[in-house]
Design an enzyme around this catalytic site. Structure first.
Site, PDB file in Angstrom:
ATOM      1  N   GLY A  80      -9.604   1.483  11.574  1.00 46.76           N
ATOM      2  CA  GLY A  80      -8.394   1.342  12.402  1.00 46.76           C
ATOM      3  C   GLY A  80      -8.174   2.589  13.236  1.00 46.76           C
ATOM      4  O   GLY A  80      -8.352   3.703  12.750  1.00 46.76           O
TER       5      GLY A  80
ATOM      6  N   THR B 293     -15.872  17.983  20.404  1.00 51.20           N
ATOM      7  CA  THR B 293     -16.807  18.127  21.532  1.00 51.20           C
ATOM      8  C   THR B 293     -16.794  19.550  22.066  1.00 51.20           C
ATOM      9  O   THR B 293     -17.834  20.187  22.239  1.00 51.20           O
ATOM     10  CB  THR B 293     -16.412  17.143  22.672  1.00 51.20           C
ATOM     11  OG1 THR B 293     -16.444  15.822  22.138  1.00 51.20           O
ATOM     12  CG2 THR B 293     -17.337  17.250  23.863  1.00 51.20           C
TER      13      THR B 293
ATOM     14  N   ARG C  10     -14.959  -2.132  12.720  1.00 50.83           N
ATOM     15  CA  ARG C  10     -15.251  -2.122  11.285  1.00 50.83           C
ATOM     16  C   ARG C  10     -16.602  -2.829  11.140  1.00 50.83           C
ATOM     17  O   ARG C  10     -16.724  -3.999  11.473  1.00 50.83           O
ATOM     18  CB  ARG C  10     -14.165  -2.868  10.506  1.00 50.83           C
ATOM     19  CG  ARG C  10     -12.749  -2.284  10.696  1.00 50.83           C
ATOM     20  CD  ARG C  10     -11.781  -2.888   9.706  1.00 50.83           C
ATOM     21  NE  ARG C  10     -10.387  -2.787  10.115  1.00 50.83           N
ATOM     22  CZ  ARG C  10      -9.587  -1.742   9.846  1.00 50.83           C
ATOM     23  NH1 ARG C  10     -10.047  -0.716   9.206  1.00 50.83           N
ATOM     24  NH2 ARG C  10      -8.321  -1.754  10.240  1.00 50.83           N
TER      25      ARG C  10
ATOM     26  N   ASP D  66     -10.267   5.750   4.966  1.00 50.86           N
ATOM     27  CA  ASP D  66     -10.964   5.484   3.727  1.00 50.86           C
ATOM     28  C   ASP D  66     -12.350   4.818   3.884  1.00 50.86           C
ATOM     29  O   ASP D  66     -13.366   5.338   3.405  1.00 50.86           O
ATOM     30  CB  ASP D  66     -10.000   4.531   2.987  1.00 50.86           C
ATOM     31  CG  ASP D  66     -10.355   4.340   1.571  1.00 50.86           C
ATOM     32  OD1 ASP D  66     -10.447   5.344   0.867  1.00 50.86           O
ATOM     33  OD2 ASP D  66     -10.555   3.174   1.183  1.00 50.86           O
TER      34      ASP D  66
ATOM     35  N   THR E  39      -6.160   8.331  10.210  1.00 50.96           N
ATOM     36  CA  THR E  39      -5.525   7.072   9.784  1.00 50.96           C
ATOM     37  C   THR E  39      -4.018   7.257   9.736  1.00 50.96           C
ATOM     38  O   THR E  39      -3.537   8.303   9.298  1.00 50.96           O
ATOM     39  CB  THR E  39      -6.022   6.601   8.403  1.00 50.96           C
ATOM     40  OG1 THR E  39      -5.159   5.546   7.944  1.00 50.96           O
ATOM     41  CG2 THR E  39      -5.999   7.695   7.347  1.00 50.96           C
TER      42      THR E  39
ATOM     43  N   ASP F 291      -2.214   5.744   7.728  1.00 49.25           N
ATOM     44  CA  ASP F 291      -1.751   5.435   6.365  1.00 49.25           C
ATOM     45  C   ASP F 291      -1.476   6.672   5.504  1.00 49.25           C
ATOM     46  O   ASP F 291      -0.765   6.583   4.498  1.00 49.25           O
ATOM     47  CB  ASP F 291      -2.796   4.567   5.632  1.00 49.25           C
ATOM     48  CG  ASP F 291      -3.041   3.250   6.329  1.00 49.25           C
ATOM     49  OD1 ASP F 291      -2.183   2.827   7.119  1.00 49.25           O
ATOM     50  OD2 ASP F 291      -4.103   2.637   6.089  1.00 49.25           O
TER      51      ASP F 291
ATOM     52  N   ASP G 236      -3.382   8.043   3.429  1.00 48.31           N
ATOM     53  CA  ASP G 236      -3.760   7.735   2.045  1.00 48.31           C
ATOM     54  C   ASP G 236      -5.024   8.449   1.567  1.00 48.31           C
ATOM     55  O   ASP G 236      -5.643   8.019   0.591  1.00 48.31           O
ATOM     56  CB  ASP G 236      -3.922   6.213   1.874  1.00 48.31           C
ATOM     57  CG  ASP G 236      -4.957   5.628   2.827  1.00 48.31           C
ATOM     58  OD1 ASP G 236      -5.408   6.346   3.746  1.00 48.31           O
ATOM     59  OD2 ASP G 236      -5.324   4.459   2.660  1.00 48.31           O
TER      60      ASP G 236
ATOM     61  N   ARG H 215      24.334  -7.274   9.158  1.00 50.76           N
ATOM     62  CA  ARG H 215      23.170  -7.933   8.564  1.00 50.76           C
ATOM     63  C   ARG H 215      22.376  -7.013   7.629  1.00 50.76           C
ATOM     64  O   ARG H 215      22.448  -5.782   7.737  1.00 50.76           O
ATOM     65  CB  ARG H 215      22.223  -8.392   9.676  1.00 50.76           C
ATOM     66  CG  ARG H 215      22.663  -9.703  10.268  1.00 50.76           C
ATOM     67  CD  ARG H 215      21.779 -10.117  11.413  1.00 50.76           C
ATOM     68  NE  ARG H 215      22.117 -11.474  11.816  1.00 50.76           N
ATOM     69  CZ  ARG H 215      21.845 -11.993  12.997  1.00 50.76           C
ATOM     70  NH1 ARG H 215      21.241 -11.286  13.917  1.00 50.76           N
ATOM     71  NH2 ARG H 215      22.188 -13.238  13.263  1.00 50.76           N
TER      72      ARG H 215
ATOM     73  N   GLY I 134       0.465   0.603   6.142  1.00 52.45           N
ATOM     74  CA  GLY I 134       0.113   1.591   5.118  1.00 52.45           C
ATOM     75  C   GLY I 134      -0.956   1.067   4.184  1.00 52.45           C
ATOM     76  O   GLY I 134      -1.367   1.748   3.264  1.00 52.45           O
ATOM     77  N   ARG I 135      -1.371  -0.157   4.429  1.00 49.47           N
ATOM     78  CA  ARG I 135      -2.328  -0.837   3.542  1.00 49.47           C
ATOM     79  C   ARG I 135      -1.785  -0.833   2.116  1.00 49.47           C
ATOM     80  O   ARG I 135      -0.773  -1.461   1.872  1.00 49.47           O
ATOM     81  CB  ARG I 135      -3.712  -0.184   3.624  1.00 49.47           C
ATOM     82  CG  ARG I 135      -4.815  -1.136   3.215  1.00 49.47           C
ATOM     83  CD  ARG I 135      -6.179  -0.516   3.388  1.00 49.47           C
ATOM     84  NE  ARG I 135      -6.519  -0.290   4.783  1.00 49.47           N
ATOM     85  CZ  ARG I 135      -7.127  -1.180   5.550  1.00 49.47           C
ATOM     86  NH1 ARG I 135      -7.455  -2.344   5.070  1.00 49.47           N
ATOM     87  NH2 ARG I 135      -7.407  -0.913   6.802  1.00 49.47           N
TER      88      ARG I 135
ATOM     89  N   SER J  40      26.158  -3.201   6.702  1.00 57.35           N
ATOM     90  CA  SER J  40      24.823  -3.536   7.167  1.00 57.35           C
ATOM     91  C   SER J  40      23.858  -2.628   6.413  1.00 57.35           C
ATOM     92  O   SER J  40      24.246  -1.542   5.994  1.00 57.35           O
ATOM     93  CB  SER J  40      24.669  -3.319   8.663  1.00 57.35           C
ATOM     94  OG  SER J  40      24.641  -1.945   8.948  1.00 57.35           O
TER      95      SER J  40
HETATM   96  O1  F6P Z   1      -5.601   1.507   7.984  1.00 56.66           O
HETATM   97  C1  F6P Z   1      -4.773   1.409   9.092  1.00 56.66           C
HETATM   98  C2  F6P Z   1      -4.110   0.061   9.151  1.00 56.66           C
HETATM   99  O2  F6P Z   1      -3.271   0.034  10.293  1.00 56.66           O
HETATM  100  C3  F6P Z   1      -3.347  -0.360   7.905  1.00 56.66           C
HETATM  101  O3  F6P Z   1      -2.077   0.251   7.819  1.00 56.66           O
HETATM  102  C4  F6P Z   1      -3.304  -1.855   8.075  1.00 56.66           C
HETATM  103  O4  F6P Z   1      -3.170  -2.496   6.843  1.00 56.66           O
HETATM  104  C5  F6P Z   1      -4.629  -2.158   8.703  1.00 56.66           C
HETATM  105  O5  F6P Z   1      -5.080  -0.963   9.309  1.00 56.66           O
HETATM  106  C6  F6P Z   1      -4.608  -3.248   9.730  1.00 56.66           C
HETATM  107  O6  F6P Z   1      -5.909  -3.477  10.144  1.00 56.66           O
HETATM  108  P1  F6P Z   1      -6.304  -4.351  11.428  1.00 56.66           P
HETATM  109  O7  F6P Z   1      -6.005  -3.522  12.643  1.00 56.66           O
HETATM  110  O8  F6P Z   1      -7.747  -4.590  11.260  1.00 56.66           O
HETATM  111  O9  F6P Z   1      -5.462  -5.567  11.401  1.00 56.66           O
END
Ligand code: F6P
Length: 326
Positions: free
Chosen positions: A14, A27, A75, A106, A129, A131, A133, A166, A174-175, A219
């Site tokens: 991603g 570079t 990917r 990752d 990333t 995320d 993570d 609301r 964040g996966r 809210s």
């Molecule tokens: O790892 C980055 C991320 O944006 C995650 O937060 C998310 O779950 C995933 O990639 C989404 O992937 P894609 O862009 O392939 O839908």
């Protein structure tokens, strides 16, 4: 003297804001150190098919402020196969590339680790990333920008949530990690965050609704991390609608807008520092390491540690959110 004369650079997985700043820095640092640079398009996929071009300093002009990645990304399933890896190795030899800088999350670093070990090939990684993570680095490139994007979005949603009294469940990316959700909640003044690292029992959710939404506020905003464990914002909202039909519940899924946009100053600086250190690391015969940042110092984190998948959430942040949202 290092045997490395030419480095290849790629982005994979991603995309994340700040990847371009990293490409620029790698570079220019390589050129500064007398190395040739090849840009590899579309990550490992482009490596296998040979989408490789010479990179000079002007190839990376005017990109530090741009989101996405000028090298494109993908990917690659093929890179997981022995044949795909062999083809990638052959391309590296064909183009005279003797070391690789891989920028990604990752999956990118897992791929880099396996490949580097199998072919005894020098690779260093940069954590790119949103995320956040990856273990061994306080933050990853793109995380700060995504966090700021989340805050801007939640601020806007709060306007309408308040006008209509609301209860909003806002899902963030964040996966399987809750860093964006938790810090996004603190920074946007949300009432709560539901994250995969902390199991949210039914009664906890009920308590939060009773005390947060009912008592003093008309809210409320709850940030929900995407994940099978949390059930996502839709899953949580369905439960709440059933149990509290009196509340006017809405869901907003922020989605891929969190991945775009011009990187913040913090992400640009982080990417630039890490890019320079990545070349230093290669010239210092380091391999199989990711650049990390800990207490404002760049550190080398072995790939095996970075991808361990157990980067902990700081429990202080949970209290911070709880106390600040009463
Ligand atoms: O790892 C980055 C991320 O944006 C995650 O937060 C998310 O779950 C995933 O990639 C989404 O992937 P894609 O862009 O392939 O839908």
């Amino acid at each position: 003297m290092s045997a490395i004369k030419c480095i290849g650079i790629l982005t994979s997985g991603g995309d994340a804001p700040g990847m371009n700043a990293a490409i620029r820095s790698v570079t220019r640092s390589a050129i500064y150190n007398g190395l040739a640079v090849k840009g590899i398009y579309r990550g490992y996929k482009g490596l296998i098919s040979g989408e490789i071009v010479d990179f000079r300093t002007e190839n990376v002009s005017n990109i530090i402020q741009r989101g996405g990645t000028i090298l494109k990304t993908a990917r690659s399933l093929e890179f997981k196969t022995p044949e795909g890896k062999k083809q990638a190795y052959d391309k590296l030899c064909e183009f005279g590339i003797d070391a690789l800088v891989s920028i990604g999350g990752d999956g990118t670093l897992k791929g880099a680790r396996e490949f580097a070990q199998e072919f005894d090939f020098p690779i260093v990684g940069l954590p790119g990333t949103i995320d956040n993570d990856l273990f061994g680095t306080d933050v990853t490139i793109g995380y700060d920008t995504a966090l700021n994007t989340i805050v801007q979005c939640v601020d806007k949603i709060r306007d309408t949530a308040t006008s209509h009294d609301r209860l909003f469940f806002i899902e963030v990316m964040g996966r399987d990690a809750g860093f964006l959700a938790l810090n996004g909640a603190i920074a946007s003044g949300a009432e709560a965050a539901i994250i995969p690292e902390i199991s949210m029992q039914k009664d906890q959710l009920a308590e939060m609704i009773e005390t947060g939404f009912r008592k003093s506020k008309n809210s409320s905003i709850v940030i929900v991390a995407e994940s099978e464990i949390t059930g996502g914002a839709i899953g949580v909202a369905e439960r709440v609608k059933k149990e509290y039909p009196q509340f006017d519940v809405r869901v907003s899924i922020l989605g891929h807008l969190q991945r775009g946009g011009s990187p913040t100053a913090q992400d640009r600086i982080l990417a630039t520092r890490m890019g320079i250190c990545a070349i230093d690391a290669l010239l210092d015969d380091q391999r199989n390491v990711m650049m990390g940042i800990q207490n404002d110092e760049i550190v080398y984190v072995p790939f095996s540690k970075a991808i361990k998948n157990d980067k902990p959430i700081n429990p202080v942040l949970l209290d911070t959110l709880r106390i600040s949202s009463i």
